[in-house]
Design an enzyme around this catalytic site. Structure first.
Site, PDB file in Angstrom:
ATOM      1  N   ASP A 201      -4.495  30.945 -55.597  1.00  0.00           N
ATOM      2  CA  ASP A 201      -3.890  30.869 -56.910  1.00  0.00           C
ATOM      3  C   ASP A 201      -4.979  30.879 -57.980  1.00  0.00           C
ATOM      4  O   ASP A 201      -5.943  30.114 -57.904  1.00  0.00           O
ATOM      5  CB  ASP A 201      -3.097  29.547 -56.970  1.00  0.00           C
ATOM      6  CG  ASP A 201      -2.324  29.387 -58.253  1.00  0.00           C
ATOM      7  OD1 ASP A 201      -1.292  30.045 -58.400  1.00  0.00           O
ATOM      8  OD2 ASP A 201      -2.765  28.593 -59.117  1.00  0.00           O
ATOM      9  N   GLU A 243      -4.888  36.228 -56.436  1.00  0.00           N
ATOM     10  CA  GLU A 243      -3.946  36.392 -57.538  1.00  0.00           C
ATOM     11  C   GLU A 243      -4.775  36.436 -58.818  1.00  0.00           C
ATOM     12  O   GLU A 243      -5.071  35.413 -59.416  1.00  0.00           O
ATOM     13  CB  GLU A 243      -2.973  35.206 -57.628  1.00  0.00           C
ATOM     14  CG  GLU A 243      -1.934  35.382 -58.719  1.00  0.00           C
ATOM     15  CD  GLU A 243      -1.789  34.205 -59.669  1.00  0.00           C
ATOM     16  OE1 GLU A 243      -2.654  33.322 -59.695  1.00  0.00           O
ATOM     17  OE2 GLU A 243      -0.803  34.202 -60.402  1.00  0.00           O
TER      18      GLU A 243
HETATM   19  C1  GLC Z   1      -0.148  31.093 -60.650  1.00  0.00           C
HETATM   20  C2  GLC Z   1       1.222  30.904 -60.047  1.00  0.00           C
HETATM   21  C3  GLC Z   1       2.133  30.299 -61.059  1.00  0.00           C
HETATM   22  C4  GLC Z   1       1.553  28.997 -61.532  1.00  0.00           C
HETATM   23  C5  GLC Z   1       0.125  29.174 -62.036  1.00  0.00           C
HETATM   24  C6  GLC Z   1      -0.556  27.857 -62.223  1.00  0.00           C
HETATM   25  O1  GLC Z   1      -0.136  32.028 -61.665  1.00  0.00           O
HETATM   26  O2  GLC Z   1       1.707  32.105 -59.553  1.00  0.00           O
HETATM   27  O3  GLC Z   1       3.412  30.125 -60.540  1.00  0.00           O
HETATM   28  O4  GLC Z   1       2.353  28.482 -62.546  1.00  0.00           O
HETATM   29  O5  GLC Z   1      -0.659  29.887 -61.112  1.00  0.00           O
HETATM   30  O6  GLC Z   1      -0.869  27.268 -60.984  1.00  0.00           O
END
Ligand code: GLC
Length: 532
Positions: A201, A243
Site C-alpha cells: 500500500d 500500488e
Molecule cells: C491505498 C488504499 C486506500 C487507502 C490508502 C491509505 O491507496 O488503496 O484504500 O485508503 O492507501 O492507506
C-alpha cells in the site's frame, strides 16, 4: 517456466474479507466464510487472491489504519483460521497475498500513543513531528475532499504530525532505522505463516525531504529494494505488488532492474480503457502503452478496471478527467477526490456489450489481470454509503435473505434496485451459459491456456478504423490476434494481407477465416489463434 514467475500467467482477484462471506452470523464476513467460498473462486479460475487488510483496526479507513501488525482482527477470525485458509487455498493451487501498509499506522496504534504522550519515549521518533505545519509545502493532498493539510496538530504531543492520508493515519518515520527493521519483521511474520506476498500500500510516500514533492524519493526506492532482497533471500517465490499512482516512466522505476517490485498496477492505463471506450477511439490506449517503458522479464504489470477505491483519474489530463466525469459520473455524488466511486457494471450503464469488451481489453493487454470481487457477476454499488463504502458492499451469493452473505444483520446496507441481489447474484449465473460469470470464466480459462497473454510480446495492427484496438500477442510459436471494436456502431475493418488467414476463434471455439474486409458489431471482440 520458472515457478517463481507464477504471477506472470496468473489471474488475480481482489476481495474484502468483511464483505465476502460471513460464516458465523455476526454480519461481518470472515476468514472461515472465505475458506468456504474457495471452491467458487476455483470454479471461476482465480490463481491468486489479494485480501484487503485484516489487521486489528479502528476502521477509520477500512483497515488501512492498522493498530497491530501482528494479529488478525477478531471480526475476521484468528491467526489459526488464517492458516487454515492459506492451506485450503494452496490445496486448490490458489495463492494469497495481503496488504502491507508501510507508510502509516492508525493513530490508535500503541506506537503512536506512546509517541504522542512522551517526548522521551523510544517511539517518539517512529513518527514525523514538527513544531509548525510549514515543512514540505510542495506535497499534494491525496484525500482532498476531507483533509486540508498533511499536518495535524496533536494537543498531547504539543507538535504537528505528518500524514499523507487521513489525519487518523500518522505516517511512520522511515528515517528511523528501528521503523525500517520493524517492517521487515512484519513481512517475515506473515510470510512465515504462508502468505504468498504483498500488495504494498502506498509505497511512494515512505520518506520526506524538503524541496521535493516527497514522492518516489531515492531513499524510498533504496528501502523498497532492501525489503525485496530480504524476500528473495528468505521467501523466494513470494511477490511484492506496488500500488503507486504514477506516470509510466516513474512506475518503471518501481521495477528498476528487476530488483524492486515484481508487479505494479498500471494506473495510467486503467482510466484510458474507459476513455477509449467512451471516445470510441483506441488511441488513448495505444499512446499510453507506447509511453510505457519495457520492463525486465521477471516483472509484470497488474492490469485492473476497478478496485476498492474510487476509480482514480489522477493519471489523465484535466480535460480528459472532465470528459470522464461527464460520461461516467453524471451525478455529483458519484465523484470522490479525483475519481469516480462506482462499480464497473453501473459505470457501463449495465450494457453487457461494453462490460464484455472492456474485460476483453483487461484480459488481453500485456500484464496480468485482477478482478474486483463481484464484478464477475456485474454487481452494482450503493451511493447512499459514504466515501468508498458503496463499492464494498456484501457479495451477492443468491436471492435469499441478505444475498446469502450472512444470516445476521450485514455490516453494510446492501445494493438496491437494478443491481440488487434478487437480480444479480452468483447462484443464478454459475449454471447459466449466457451469464456474465460464464463469459468471464471462459476468458480466464482461455487466457490460462496461452502464455502469449501473460508473457508474450505485443504488436498493434492498423485496421484502418480508429475505434478498433487490434493487436497480436505472441509467445514462442503461439500467435493470437485480438480485435476489439470500441465503437457503439458496426465498423468494417480492412484486414492487412498477411493476416488474411485461418484462425481458431478461441471464445467461440469455431474456425474462422479472415478475408480482406470484416464487419464488426458494436462493442464486439475476437480472440483468434493463428493456425499453422
Ligand atoms: C491505498 C488504499 C486506500 C487507502 C490508502 C491509505 O491507496 O488503496 O484504500 O485508503 O492507501 O492507506
Amino acid at each position: 517456466m520458472n515457478n517463481n514467475l507464477w504471477y506472470k500467467n496468473s489471474v488475480f482477484y481482489e476481495l474484502s474479507v468483511r464483505a465476502f462471506k460471513d460464516s458465523d452470523g455476526d454480519g461481518h464476513g470472515d476468514l472461515r466464510g472465505l475458506t468456504e467460498k474457495l471452491d467458487y473462486l476455483q470454479t471461476l479460475g482465480v490463481d491468486c487472491i489479494w485480501i484487503m487488510p485484516i489487521y486489528p483496526s479502528p476502521l477509520r479507513d477500512d483497515g488501512y489504519d492498522i493498530a497491530d501488525y501482528y494479529s488478525v482482527d477478531p471480526d475476521y477470525g484468528s491467526l489459526d483460521q488464517l492458516k487454515v485458509l492459506i492451506e485450503a487455498a494452496h490445496q486448490r493451487d490458489i495463492r494469497i497475498i495481503m496488504d502491507l501498509v508501510l507508510n502509516h499506522t492508525s493513530d490508535a496504534h500503541p506506537w503512536f500513543q506512546a509517541s504522542r504522550s512522551d517526548r522521551s519515549s523510544p517511539y517518539r521518533d517512529y513518527y514525523v513531528w514538527n513544531d509548525d505545519d510549514k515543512k514540505y509545502p510542495d506535497v499534494r493532498i491525496i484525500f482532498s475532499d476531507v483533509e486540508k493539510s498533511n499536518w495535524t496538530w496533536d494537543e498531547k504531543a504539543g507538535q504537528y504530525f505528518w500524514h499523507r492520508f487521513y489525519s487518523t493515519q500518522p505516517d511512520l518515520n522511515f528515517d528511523n532505522p528501528k521503523v525500517r527493521d520493524e517492517m521487515l519483521n512484519v513481512m517475515r511474520f506473515w510470510l512465515t505463516l504462508g502468505i504468498d506476498g504483498f500488495r504494498v500500500d502506498a509505497p511512494t510516500y515512505l520518506f520526506e525531504r524538503e524541496g521535493t514533492n516527497c514522492e518516489s524519493l531515492p531513499e524510498t526506492h533504496a528501502y523498497l529494494k532492501r525489503i525485496r532482497s530480504m524476500m528473495d533471500a528468505e521467501f523466494p517465490g513470494a511477490i511484492m505488488l506496488a500500488e503507486s499512482n504514477q506516470w509510466p516512466g516513474e512506475l518503471a522505476r518501481y521495477f528498476d532492474a528487476g530488483d524492486e517490485f515484481h508487479m505494479a498496477f498500471h494506473f495510467p492505463l486503467m482510466p484510458r480503457m474507459y476513455l477509449a471506450l467512451a471516445q470510441g477511439d483506441a488511441s488513448a490506449i495505444i499512446d499510453i502503452l507506447e509511453a510505457t517503458p519495457a520492463i525486465p522479464e521477471s516483472c509484470q504489470w497488474m492490469l485492473f478496471l476497478r478496485n476498492h477505491d474510487e476509480l482514480s483519474l489522477e493519471m489523465v489530463t484535466e480535460n480528459e478527467r472532465g470528459f470522464m466525469w461527464r460520461e461516467y459520473a453524471p451525478e455529483p455524488q458519484m465523484i470522490l477526490n479525483l475519481g469516480i466511486r462506482r462499480r464497473l457494471a453501473p459505470i457501463m450503464r449495465n450494457d453487457r456489450r461494453k462490460i464484455e469488451v472492456i474485460n476483453s481489453l483487461l484480459f488481453t493487454l500485456p500484464g496480468s489481470p485482477i478482478l474486483y470481487y463481484g464484478d464477475e457477476i456485474g454487481m452494482g454499488d450503493n451511493l447512499n454509503l459514504p466515501d468508498r463504502n458503496g463499492v464494498r458492499t456484501p457479495m451477492q451469493w443468491d436471492d435469499s435473505l441478505n444475498a446469502g452473505f450472512s444470516t445476521g444483520e450485514p455490516f453494510s446496507e446492501l445494493v438496491q434496485g437494478e443491481f440488487g441481489y434478487q437480480r444479480v447474484n452468483v447462484a443464478s449465473q454459475v449454471n447459466d451459459p449466457s451469464s456474465l460469470f460464464r463469459c468471464i470464466k471462459r476468458m480466464i480459462a482461455i487466457r490460462k491456456e496461452h502464455a502469449a497473454f501473460g508473457s508474450g510480446g505485443m504488436e498493434w495492427i492498423d485496421m484502418g478504423i480508429p475505434s478498433v484496438a487490434a493487436f497480436l500477442r505472441r509467445y514462442q510459436d503461439d500467435t493470437i490476434l485480438v480485435i476489439n471494436n470500441l465503437a457503439s456502431c458496426a465498423e468494417t475493418i480492412q484486414i492487412p494481407e498477411e493476416y488474411q488467414t485461418n484462425y481458431l476463434n478461441l471464445l467461440g471455439g469455431d474456425l474462422q477465416t479472415l478475408t480482406a474486409q470484416v464487419t464488426l458489431q458494436p462493442y464486439s471482440y475476437m480472440w483468434l489463434e493463428q493456425l499453422k
